[in-house]
Design an enzyme around this catalytic site. Structure first.
Site, PDB file in Angstrom:
ATOM      1  N   HIS A 127       0.679  -1.133  -0.096  1.00  0.00           N
ATOM      2  CA  HIS A 127       0.207   0.029  -0.012  1.00  0.00           C
ATOM      3  C   HIS A 127       0.845   1.239   0.024  1.00  0.00           C
ATOM      4  O   HIS A 127       0.505   2.305  -0.599  1.00  0.00           O
ATOM      5  CB  HIS A 127      -0.882   0.027   1.262  1.00  0.00           C
ATOM      6  N   SER A 175      -8.132   8.173  -6.229  1.00  0.00           N
ATOM      7  CA  SER A 175      -9.052   7.807  -4.917  1.00  0.00           C
ATOM      8  C   SER A 175      -8.453   7.061  -4.074  1.00  0.00           C
ATOM      9  O   SER A 175      -9.114   6.951  -3.025  1.00  0.00           O
ATOM     10  CB  SER A 175     -10.355   6.882  -5.671  1.00  0.00           C
TER      11      SER A 175
END
Ligand code: H2U
Ligand code: ZN
Length: 355
Positions: A127, A175
């Site tokens: 991530h 996003s």
């Protein structure tokens, strides 16, 4: 010679560092206004929030992390390198019929059904990574996936174009900070590649040469707008750049798509992408937002030998990690405009590589 007519030799050469001028983008046929005298203008406009938060390696609430649920009913697999899935909120749908809607016979009000496929590509299970913080081998895995996708989607008879892109940073509408990009494959050729196809074709017919091969040769010769180079790719701030730190990545060899790159060239592309994105993050010592994407030959069944593989990087930042360029006013109604010249942006990028 006629009285009063200036001779070509005496004609003053335009000073691009001092005077307002417009520059031609030969890929699109459009002009950009450059106002170098305006850089000392004070700024009292909008200041954006800098993206400084450090992301964790795994975020349980991220819809792109391995093993996590997405907005639909799907759950991501425990992927270890890259992962591709059909966009759950796809802008294009494969079954759409290409019917025409027209009001009257004038052609003034017209619409066409547009079929397509939209996918999301996770660049890494981590991530907290970015292209700039991955290894060359990890970026190479992303290049390999892009090639696979280009071939898979491009080989479908109903799809004429495959647009691979990445929106990075909230400022560019991303996003989620998880490293990812998108692919939109469509049945018609979108506006930008359509302009580029017409220009590249026209140049090839007129000069018997490739527009971007010739342009790259000029840039390598002059050197003042080149940023990064390796054996197979070069990154330049194009002469006609609109965005302050816009960059064009070009293959040295004339190929129409990533699928035509040799294994060494794919690795060289990974190297340029990693170095460029990590350089961007060092300009303002903050994550650098951008939209980037590849322009590859259309997949409409024609060979398009004039097409030269390239990638555009369009970053919005202007003078710090919190001051962005706006495309408003004259730019919406007339032409795009910039203050700092492409040459000074290139110098700034080169200085950053050295420090
Ligand atoms: P952007 O960050 O560039 O918007 O890309 C993320 C894409 O992921 C976006 O197009 C899709 C959005 O539609 N998405 C899914 O497909 N599934 C989800 O669960 C959330 C977001
Ligand atoms: Zn994540």
């Amino acid at each position: 010679m006629l009285q009063g007519m200036p001779s070509i030799c005496n004609r003053p050469v335009l000073d691009l560092t001092e005077y307002p001028h417009r520059r031609l983008n030969p890929l699109t046929g459009e002009w950009v206004l450059v106002s170098p005298h305006r850089t000392r203008r004070p700024w009292q406009g909008q200041v954006e929030k800098a993206e400084t938060e450090k992301a964790p390696a795994y975020d349980p609430s991220c819809y792109l992390c391995p093993g996590n649920p997405r907005a639909g009913k799907e759950r991501n697999p425990l992927y270890e390198r890259t992962f591709v899935f059909e966009n759950d909120f796809a802008a294009l749908l494969p079954q759409t019929r290409r019917e025409v809607y027209a009001l009257g016979r004038s052609g003034l009000v017209r619409a066409e059904g547009e079929a397509g496929i939209c996918r999301v590509v996770c660049f890494s299970p981590r991530h907290d990574l970015t292209l700039g913080r991955m290894t060359d081998q990890e970026v190479l895995a992303v290049v390999d996936v892009w090639v696979e996708q280009y071939l898979d989607l491009g080989n479908r008879p109903q799809l004429s174009h495959v647009q691979i892109f990445e929106n990075r940073g909230a400022m560019m509408g991303a996003s989620n900070p998880h490293p990812h990009g998108q692919i939109w494959a469509s049945s018609s050729l979108p506006n930008e590649p359509a302009k580029e196809l017409a220009s590249q074709r026209e140049y090839a017919e007129k000069h018997g040469a490739c527009l971007l091969c010739d342009y790259l040769a000029l840039e390598i010769q002059v050197g003042e707008r080149t940023i990064l180079e390796n054996a197979d790719f070069a990154a330049v701030v194009p002469f006609w750049a609109v965005w302050p730190f816009e960059v064009l990545v070009l293959s040295r060899r004339h190929v129409g798509g990533m699928d035509q790159l040799s294994p060494e060239e794919r690795l060289a592309l990974a190297d340029i992408l990693r170095r460029l994105t990590s350089l961007y993050d060092r300009i303002f010592n903050a994550p650098f937002p951008y939209s980037m994407g590849f322009h590859q030959r259309p997949t409409d069944g024609c060979a398009h030998p004039c097409w030269h593989l390239h990638a555009h990087f369009y970053p919005p930042l202007l003078r710090s990690s919190t001051v962005r360029k706006f495309m408003v006013g004259f730019e919406m109604l007339g032409s795009p405009q910039r203050d700092i010249t492409p040459e000074s942006a290139a110098a700034r990028l080169r200085e950053t590589t050295e420090t």
